[in-house]
Design a protein around this motif. Structure first.
Motif, PDB file in Angstrom:
ATOM      1  N   GLY A   1      -3.610  -3.053 -14.453  1.00 18.49           N
ATOM      2  CA  GLY A   1      -5.029  -3.331 -14.250  1.00 18.49           C
ATOM      3  C   GLY A   1      -5.636  -3.863 -15.527  1.00 18.49           C
ATOM      4  N   PRO A   2      -6.930  -4.037 -15.591  1.00 18.61           N
ATOM      5  CA  PRO A   2      -7.901  -3.790 -14.518  1.00 18.61           C
ATOM      6  C   PRO A   2      -7.920  -4.931 -13.500  1.00 18.61           C
ATOM      7  N   LEU A   3      -8.586  -4.672 -12.359  1.00 17.50           N
ATOM      8  CA  LEU A   3      -8.671  -5.643 -11.272  1.00 17.50           C
ATOM      9  C   LEU A   3     -10.131  -5.840 -10.904  1.00 17.50           C
ATOM     10  N   ASP A   4     -10.593  -7.091 -10.997  1.00 16.46           N
ATOM     11  CA  ASP A   4     -11.966  -7.435 -10.618  1.00 16.46           C
ATOM     12  C   ASP A   4     -11.946  -8.310  -9.374  1.00 16.46           C
ATOM     13  N   LEU A   5     -12.746  -7.948  -8.390  1.00 16.59           N
ATOM     14  CA  LEU A   5     -12.853  -8.705  -7.142  1.00 16.59           C
ATOM     15  C   LEU A   5     -14.181  -9.441  -7.120  1.00 16.59           C
ATOM     16  N   LEU A   6     -14.137 -10.737  -6.855  1.00 16.89           N
ATOM     17  CA  LEU A   6     -15.358 -11.542  -6.850  1.00 16.89           C
ATOM     18  C   LEU A   6     -15.331 -12.520  -5.683  1.00 16.89           C
ATOM     19  N   GLY A   7     -16.449 -12.646  -4.981  1.00 16.38           N
ATOM     20  CA  GLY A   7     -16.567 -13.635  -3.915  1.00 16.38           C
ATOM     21  C   GLY A   7     -16.177 -13.123  -2.546  1.00 16.38           C
ATOM     22  N   PHE A   8     -16.004 -11.815  -2.369  1.00 18.60           N
ATOM     23  CA  PHE A   8     -15.631 -11.252  -1.075  1.00 18.60           C
ATOM     24  C   PHE A   8     -16.892 -10.814  -0.338  1.00 18.60           C
ATOM     25  N   ASP A   9     -17.231 -11.511   0.732  1.00 19.67           N
ATOM     26  CA  ASP A   9     -18.364 -11.083   1.548  1.00 19.67           C
ATOM     27  C   ASP A   9     -18.048  -9.769   2.246  1.00 19.67           C
ATOM     28  N   GLU A  10     -16.771  -9.646   2.670  1.00 13.30           N
ATOM     29  CA  GLU A  10     -16.348  -8.437   3.373  1.00 13.30           C
ATOM     30  C   GLU A  10     -14.832  -8.328   3.248  1.00 13.30           C
ATOM     31  N   LEU A  11     -14.351  -7.144   2.932  1.00 11.84           N
ATOM     32  CA  LEU A  11     -12.909  -6.907   2.865  1.00 11.84           C
ATOM     33  C   LEU A  11     -12.398  -6.530   4.251  1.00 11.84           C
TER      34      LEU A  11
ATOM     35  N   GLY B   1      -6.842   2.051  -6.422  1.00  9.28           N
ATOM     36  CA  GLY B   1      -7.812   2.882  -7.129  1.00  9.28           C
ATOM     37  C   GLY B   1      -7.340   4.319  -7.248  1.00  9.28           C
ATOM     38  N   ASP B   2      -6.772   4.866  -6.159  1.00  6.23           N
ATOM     39  CA  ASP B   2      -6.273   6.243  -6.189  1.00  6.23           C
ATOM     40  C   ASP B   2      -5.102   6.397  -7.150  1.00  6.23           C
ATOM     41  N   ALA B   3      -4.359   5.267  -7.362  1.00  7.82           N
ATOM     42  CA  ALA B   3      -3.206   5.319  -8.269  1.00  7.82           C
ATOM     43  C   ALA B   3      -3.604   5.155  -9.726  1.00  7.82           C
ATOM     44  N   GLY B   4      -4.901   5.005  -9.992  1.00  3.52           N
ATOM     45  CA  GLY B   4      -5.363   4.915 -11.369  1.00  3.52           C
ATOM     46  C   GLY B   4      -5.647   3.514 -11.865  1.00  3.52           C
ATOM     47  N   VAL B   5      -5.530   2.504 -10.993  1.00  9.37           N
ATOM     48  CA  VAL B   5      -5.843   1.141 -11.399  1.00  9.37           C
ATOM     49  C   VAL B   5      -7.363   0.976 -11.416  1.00  9.37           C
ATOM     50  N   ASP B   6      -7.874   0.427 -12.491  1.00  9.30           N
ATOM     51  CA  ASP B   6      -9.321   0.211 -12.627  1.00  9.30           C
ATOM     52  C   ASP B   6      -9.732  -0.981 -11.755  1.00  9.30           C
TER      53      ASP B   6
ATOM     54  N   GLN C   1       0.833  -1.201   0.000  1.00  6.91           N
ATOM     55  CA  GLN C   1       0.000   0.000   0.000  1.00  6.91           C
ATOM     56  C   GLN C   1       0.871   1.255   0.000  1.00  6.91           C
ATOM     57  N   GLN C   2       1.902   1.264   0.851  1.00  7.86           N
ATOM     58  CA  GLN C   2       2.794   2.416   0.934  1.00  7.86           C
ATOM     59  C   GLN C   2       3.564   2.605  -0.373  1.00  7.86           C
ATOM     60  N   ALA C   3       3.997   1.485  -0.979  1.00  8.10           N
ATOM     61  CA  ALA C   3       4.745   1.575  -2.234  1.00  8.10           C
ATOM     62  C   ALA C   3       3.862   2.155  -3.341  1.00  8.10           C
ATOM     63  N   VAL C   4       2.588   1.769  -3.375  1.00 10.45           N
ATOM     64  CA  VAL C   4       1.660   2.295  -4.389  1.00 10.45           C
ATOM     65  C   VAL C   4       1.412   3.780  -4.141  1.00 10.45           C
ATOM     66  N   GLN C   5       1.212   4.163  -2.892  1.00  5.77           N
ATOM     67  CA  GLN C   5       0.943   5.562  -2.572  1.00  5.77           C
ATOM     68  C   GLN C   5       2.142   6.456  -2.882  1.00  5.77           C
ATOM     69  N   GLN C   6       3.350   5.946  -2.711  1.00  6.68           N
ATOM     70  CA  GLN C   6       4.565   6.720  -2.986  1.00  6.68           C
ATOM     71  C   GLN C   6       4.915   6.743  -4.470  1.00  6.68           C
ATOM     72  N   GLY C   7       4.227   5.915  -5.264  1.00  2.35           N
ATOM     73  CA  GLY C   7       4.498   5.892  -6.692  1.00  2.35           C
ATOM     74  C   GLY C   7       5.658   5.029  -7.115  1.00  2.35           C
ATOM     75  N   SER C   8       6.231   4.263  -6.177  1.00  6.04           N
ATOM     76  CA  SER C   8       7.369   3.406  -6.525  1.00  6.04           C
ATOM     77  C   SER C   8       6.932   2.087  -7.149  1.00  6.04           C
ATOM     78  N   PHE C   9       5.632   1.839  -7.152  1.00  6.04           N
ATOM     79  CA  PHE C   9       5.129   0.592  -7.730  1.00  6.04           C
ATOM     80  C   PHE C   9       3.665   0.781  -8.114  1.00  6.04           C
ATOM     81  N   ARG C  10       3.336   0.336  -9.329  1.00  5.00           N
ATOM     82  CA  ARG C  10       1.946   0.419  -9.785  1.00  5.00           C
ATOM     83  C   ARG C  10       1.639  -0.817 -10.624  1.00  5.00           C
ATOM     84  N   PRO C  11       0.842  -1.732 -10.085  1.00  8.80           N
ATOM     85  CA  PRO C  11       0.526  -2.949 -10.846  1.00  8.80           C
ATOM     86  C   PRO C  11      -0.395  -2.646 -12.016  1.00  8.80           C
TER      87      PRO C  11
END
Length: 462
Positions: free
Chosen positions: A140-150, A162-167, A128-138
């Motif tokens: 996309g897009p990313l689809d989440l399925l089957g999560f009752d609760e994160l 999401g804030d880094a622009g990943v769909d 999370q910190q690496a994405v927020q600092q811009g040192s890493f951006r995977p």
């Protein structure tokens, strides 16, 4: 579109996806990703070493069981963002349990920091910190399925992506339409019989239909359920016929697979005094060289040993009986050497194998590294012909069973590699400790052989 082949869908469980992100972040040089991630067995070993050095853990009867619980407690605390110093965690009077866990957790984190390791549950925050600092951006897009609760840790990482622009999309599925009917059997046996008849009725009416059977306590009733299905769906099936129109989606501990049980039965003989029950299991095993060719003489040998040694015996006594020769007549007069004859329980192949077993026991009485023990156990079993497939000695087994045995052997190889991975957390082990570790690994590894798709699926509740 007329295509005959295409790439596999990029579908991963959360843990495997985090593994991939961690590897990609490390290759990108993201801060904090240079630390090694211990596997589950190494993690347990670290917790065991923490508890072994803690004074307040000394009264524990089974520190290895507590290690698993503390490991799981820390994982949940990190993923759900619990503050171990919060009053809700400590209680009004800061009870002894919370105080003990806080101390163990601090010692565990210090140990990981000293060794340059990072617990698996701590990676989400680093990513999370690496994405927020811009040192890493995977990508996309990313689809989440089957999560009752994160969990909060999952949510923060997803928000950062999401804030880094990943769909990012949270997908849902509509429940299938249908109706439910409640019916009660007279007793569990009657319920299973009626279930099996209901399954057969619909399987014959609609052969292509998918039928699900949900059994809440499937772990304890698996054999009972399969017996009911076999009696109704495949009655009169002869031994050796393994066609089953159903599949049980529940594995068993690897240590309970017959082929693996025979390996541990063999290793249980590495003692100065051995139990007659363990000897019997080895003599009856088809997985060890000679198990089929000498099965009659080995059966007689077991009978002889049980008559003379009802409980325990020395390995040398088995060696003597396996190569016993009749040298005296009924009057106890010594016979000429040319009149000597083998006893009915004489087992030449077993005698040779037993000599190698006794030599191994004598040569492995000193402590070794876990990887050295993994190599030694593999050499011992290979020298005994394990895992000798029964068909190699003339027996016939179905192709499906042969495939299942091969998969069990591959799972055994993975277990040996897991034992060897303890080199980084455990310096040296005695032979009995190494066998105990390997047994724990196999007991905790769930094995289910891959099989052909089936229209009838038997499922547990969880």
């Amino acid at each position: 579109r007329g295509e005959q082949q295409w790439p596999s869908a990029n579908i991963l469980p959360w843990g495997a996806w985090i593994d991939r992100l961690w590897e990609e972040a490390g290759l990108a040089g993201a801060p904090g990703t240079a630390r090694a991630v211990p596997n589950n067995r190494q993690l347990l070993s670290l917790w065991e070493s923490v508890l072994a050095g803690a004074e307040n853990a000394a009264p524990l009867l089974r520190p290895e069981a507590m290690a698993g619980q503390t490991m799981e407690t820390r994982r949940l605390a990190v993923e759900w963002g619990l503050d171990l110093n919060d009053a809700a965690w400590c209680g009004d009077d800061e009870n002894a349990n919370s105080r003990a866990f806080s101390g163990w957790n601090q010692a565990f984190e210090d140990l990981c920091r000293m060794k340059g390791w990072i617990p698996p549950e701590d990676r989400s925050a680093v990513l999370q910190q690496a994405v927020q600092q811009g040192s890493f951006r995977p990508a996309g897009p990313l689809d989440l399925l089957g999560f009752d609760e994160l969990t909060p840790a999952q949510g923060r990482l997803i928000d950062a992506l999401g804030d880094a622009g990943v769909d990012v999309s949270l997908c849902t599925t509509e429940p299938a339409a249908g109706h439910a009917a409640l019916w009660s059997g007279d007793d569990p046996r009657h319920e299973l019989t009626c279930m099996a008849r209901w399954v057969r009725h619909w399987h014959e009416q609609e052969p292509k239909a998918r039928i699900g059977i949900v059994v809440p306590d499937l772990q304890t009733r698996r054999d009972e359920v399969e017996r009911a299905l076999q009696n109704i769906l495949t009655p009169g099936q002869r031994r050796g016929e393994h066609f089953k129109p159903w599949n049980v989606s529940l594995g068993v501990p690897l240590s309970r697979v017959p082929m693996i049980e025979s390996a541990f039965a063999l290793m249980s003989l590495l003692k100065k005094r051995i139990d007659i029950q363990d000897v019997g299991r080895v003599l009856r095993s088809p997985w060890i060289r000679g198990g089929t060719r000498e099965k009659y003489s080995r059966a007689l040998l077991e009978k002889c040993l049980r008559e003379n040694y009802p409980r325990q015996l020395k390995p040398g006594e088995v060696l003597f009986r396996a190569g016993e020769v009749r040298k005296y007549d009924r009057d106890r007069s010594e016979l000429p050497e040319e009149q000597w004859e083998d006893r009915p329980w004489n087992c030449p192949m077993l005698k040779s194998q037993w000599q190698a077993l006794v030599a191994f026991e004598r040569e492995t009485r000193s402590a070794r590294n876990p990887s050295a023990w993994a190599d030694a156990f593999e050499a011992l079993l290979s020298g005994q012909g394990w895992p000798l497939a029964p068909e190699q000695e003339g027996a016939t087994i179905p192709a499906a069973e042969h495939d299942s045995n091969w998969q069990a052997f591959q799972a055994w190889q993975d277990s040996l590699r897991e034992l060897a991975s303890l080199d980084v957390t455990v310096h040296r082990l005695e032979r009995s400790e190494a066998i105990a570790q390997l047994q724990r690994i196999c007991r905790e590894r769930v094995f289910q052989a891959r099989s052909a798709p089936a229209g009838i699926q038997v499922l547990g509740l969880y």
